[in-house]
Design a protein around this motif. Sequence first.
Motif, PDB file in Angstrom:
ATOM      1  N   ASP A 113       0.805  -1.222   0.000  1.00 55.01           N
ATOM      2  CA  ASP A 113       0.000   0.000   0.000  1.00 55.01           C
ATOM      3  C   ASP A 113       0.838   1.273   0.000  1.00 55.01           C
ATOM      4  O   ASP A 113       0.375   2.320  -0.473  1.00 55.01           O
ATOM      5  CB  ASP A 113      -0.964   0.004   1.192  1.00 55.01           C
ATOM      6  CG  ASP A 113      -2.177  -0.882   0.982  1.00 55.01           C
ATOM      7  OD1 ASP A 113      -2.544  -1.103  -0.187  1.00 55.01           O
ATOM      8  OD2 ASP A 113      -2.752  -1.366   1.977  1.00 55.01           O
ATOM      9  N   ARG A 116       1.007   2.582  -3.390  1.00 56.67           N
ATOM     10  CA  ARG A 116      -0.243   2.940  -4.062  1.00 56.67           C
ATOM     11  C   ARG A 116      -0.579   4.395  -3.731  1.00 56.67           C
ATOM     12  O   ARG A 116      -1.253   4.679  -2.742  1.00 56.67           O
ATOM     13  CB  ARG A 116      -1.368   2.001  -3.633  1.00 56.67           C
ATOM     14  CG  ARG A 116      -1.178   0.572  -4.122  1.00 56.67           C
ATOM     15  CD  ARG A 116      -2.400  -0.279  -3.807  1.00 56.67           C
ATOM     16  NE  ARG A 116      -2.266  -1.615  -4.355  1.00 56.67           N
ATOM     17  CZ  ARG A 116      -1.807  -2.675  -3.688  1.00 56.67           C
ATOM     18  NH1 ARG A 116      -1.441  -2.522  -2.415  1.00 56.67           N
ATOM     19  NH2 ARG A 116      -1.703  -3.846  -4.258  1.00 56.67           N
ATOM     20  N   GLY A 174      -0.852  -2.289 -11.393  1.00 59.15           N
ATOM     21  CA  GLY A 174      -1.310  -2.968 -10.189  1.00 59.15           C
ATOM     22  C   GLY A 174      -2.569  -3.770 -10.376  1.00 59.15           C
ATOM     23  O   GLY A 174      -2.930  -4.576  -9.520  1.00 59.15           O
ATOM     24  N   PRO A 211      -3.215   1.688 -10.837  1.00 58.38           N
ATOM     25  CA  PRO A 211      -4.203   0.651 -10.527  1.00 58.38           C
ATOM     26  C   PRO A 211      -4.823  -0.064 -11.725  1.00 58.38           C
ATOM     27  O   PRO A 211      -5.588  -1.013 -11.550  1.00 58.38           O
ATOM     28  CB  PRO A 211      -5.277   1.424  -9.757  1.00 58.38           C
ATOM     29  CG  PRO A 211      -5.163   2.828 -10.249  1.00 58.38           C
ATOM     30  CD  PRO A 211      -3.705   3.044 -10.508  1.00 58.38           C
ATOM     31  N   SER A 374      -3.510  -6.540  -7.548  1.00 62.95           N
ATOM     32  CA  SER A 374      -4.137  -5.912  -6.380  1.00 62.95           C
ATOM     33  C   SER A 374      -5.486  -6.548  -6.060  1.00 62.95           C
ATOM     34  O   SER A 374      -6.448  -6.380  -6.815  1.00 62.95           O
ATOM     35  CB  SER A 374      -4.319  -4.413  -6.630  1.00 62.95           C
ATOM     36  OG  SER A 374      -3.065  -3.778  -6.795  1.00 62.95           O
TER      37      SER A 374
END
Length: 628
Positions: A113, A116, A174, A211, A374
């Motif tokens: 994380d 991210r 991700g 993402p 993810s």
Amino acid sequence: NERPTDFLDFKTVPPKRVSMSVPIVLPITAFTRDAILQSGKTLVTLRNKFGHPLAVLRNPEIYANRKEEIVSRLFGVIDKGHPYISHIYSGGDWLLGGEVELLERIRYNDGLDRFRLTAVEVMKEFEKKKADAVFAFQTRNPTHAGHAYLMKTGRDILLKKGFSNPILWLSPLGGWTKEDDVPLDVRVKQHEAVIAEGMLDKDTTVMAIWPAPMIYAGPTEVLFHAKSRRNAGATYFVAGRDPAGMKGSELAEAHKNDDLYDGNHGRYVLTMSPGQDPMNILPFGPVYYDKRDHVMKAKDDSRPDDFIEISGTKMRTLAAHGASICDVSNNQPIPSDLVEANCVPPGFMVQSGWEIVCDYYQNVDAADRWVPYSVQKTTPLVDKRTKSDGSFGSLDFQLFATSDKGKVLSPWHDIPLAATSTAAISTDTLFNMVVEIPMLSTAKMEVSKQTPHNPIMQDSKAGSPRYYSYGVPFFNYGLFPQTWEDSTHVDPGTGFVGDGDPIDAIELGDSPLPMGAVVPVRLLGSLALVDEGETDHKLLVIRASDAKYSGVRSVRDLERLKPGVTARLVDWLKNYKTSDGKPANSFSQEEPTSAAEAVRVVQQVHGFYSTLVAGGVPGAPEDYFLPL
């Protein structure tokens, strides 16, 4: 709600329209569509697959999911052998749109994380480094010297253009990637090693996961990946060879063994396409390993024999065999067959990064070690009188029932059927329900009949954890202990044998119940489902502790408080497998039985259970974990 587009109206347009080559959609089933439309509400809660709320969607709009149009425009081919085309076709037949508002920051709790960053946070990192240009480099593979050459050369090009401090955005994807791609955590760890060992300059590099998924749509997808990076401040995008490649289709005729898309087309289309402003493209051709100076670079055509190509297939083979660095001391040449020599050329990859890649390929089947892409990890809603082993959301997760003193119990055998002492069960009896699936969770959890002590575990589909995809369950799901649907007995009402499981119970209250909880419930009725040729009774119950339902004694009583609940339940039970491509289930009748008839079903399956544990059922499975 659903609002058909007027294709002759050219005046009603947003103030600014930006075309996207890849549509961002949220597929839903007809079940979910109907629930939204019939609710009359203007707000929809978006949850993860474990039932945790993530966001709200305001003023929902619903459109037909025109799968053939989406697929043909994205990929130029309709072939369900393509992994992402198959994924698109597995989605519901409707699309949900609206204004999305996050309820909290989305965290995946997978150790990654910190990489991210939101678009705003990424731009702040560029500001900290005083960037006057940002060039993004997308990865879905470990970084080797060829990639580093593109990134370093990209910075040199920008310096020559007059920028004083171009910053590299190392941007690993991700989102979803196909199963033979390198897992996200391996890539991120390897990228860290590349930066730590100086192959990339830490002072001019920002690593942040993006993402988006990889959909393997060739040039069309490259446009999406480049343009989306603009949202986080990228002013240049590096495009090398084969930026969104995919192996050819089994349906191919003209180029049977070739990639679906020419490896040069993505870079060319991206560079030549309009609409990138204010982003520019840094295009590069293939790079090769120079045996003279041990550096990856563009090939010098005047000495082609000095350059070798190290393909992904060759790299994977070498990593799987733990290849070491080729010995070039005393001017020894680089072996012509790297695989046979089991060595990698010096400078191809930093040592610690190569060790990470080798560790992955030598343990590629240890799926529980890796984070492919993810996927949120979450703490499940479980009863306090349970204990667990393994990671929730994986096939090794086990939730055990325990006594007040911590002794492990079997939820099938050690919990009594009746919640209170009674000489004989009747419509007045409160029964114990063991909760397997809390309301709003789509994870298909069930008591394992074969595992010692019968823990609750996640069902599997094609070797992966199974989730319901038809619609969010609006009920709690579980079983009645000390029952068994006899797999050798033909039910006269359905004409099929039992499914060999404890009888299922569906609790129709208003809130989720913890997994593993033992809840006293009142029996209201039942449905006799036929699921893949087996009888699968569903007991309809309500928790006894809720004063709101104190006067409810039948499904008809429940309907007065929750109009339409029976029809919704029948729809869900009949069709929940259709979203996975299976045929619909059927019922002996779609009207629930009375509570008295449901009691007789419970008496029967309790009798079947008693015979089973006594060893009196010829032909019953022999691998059940039963009381001694």
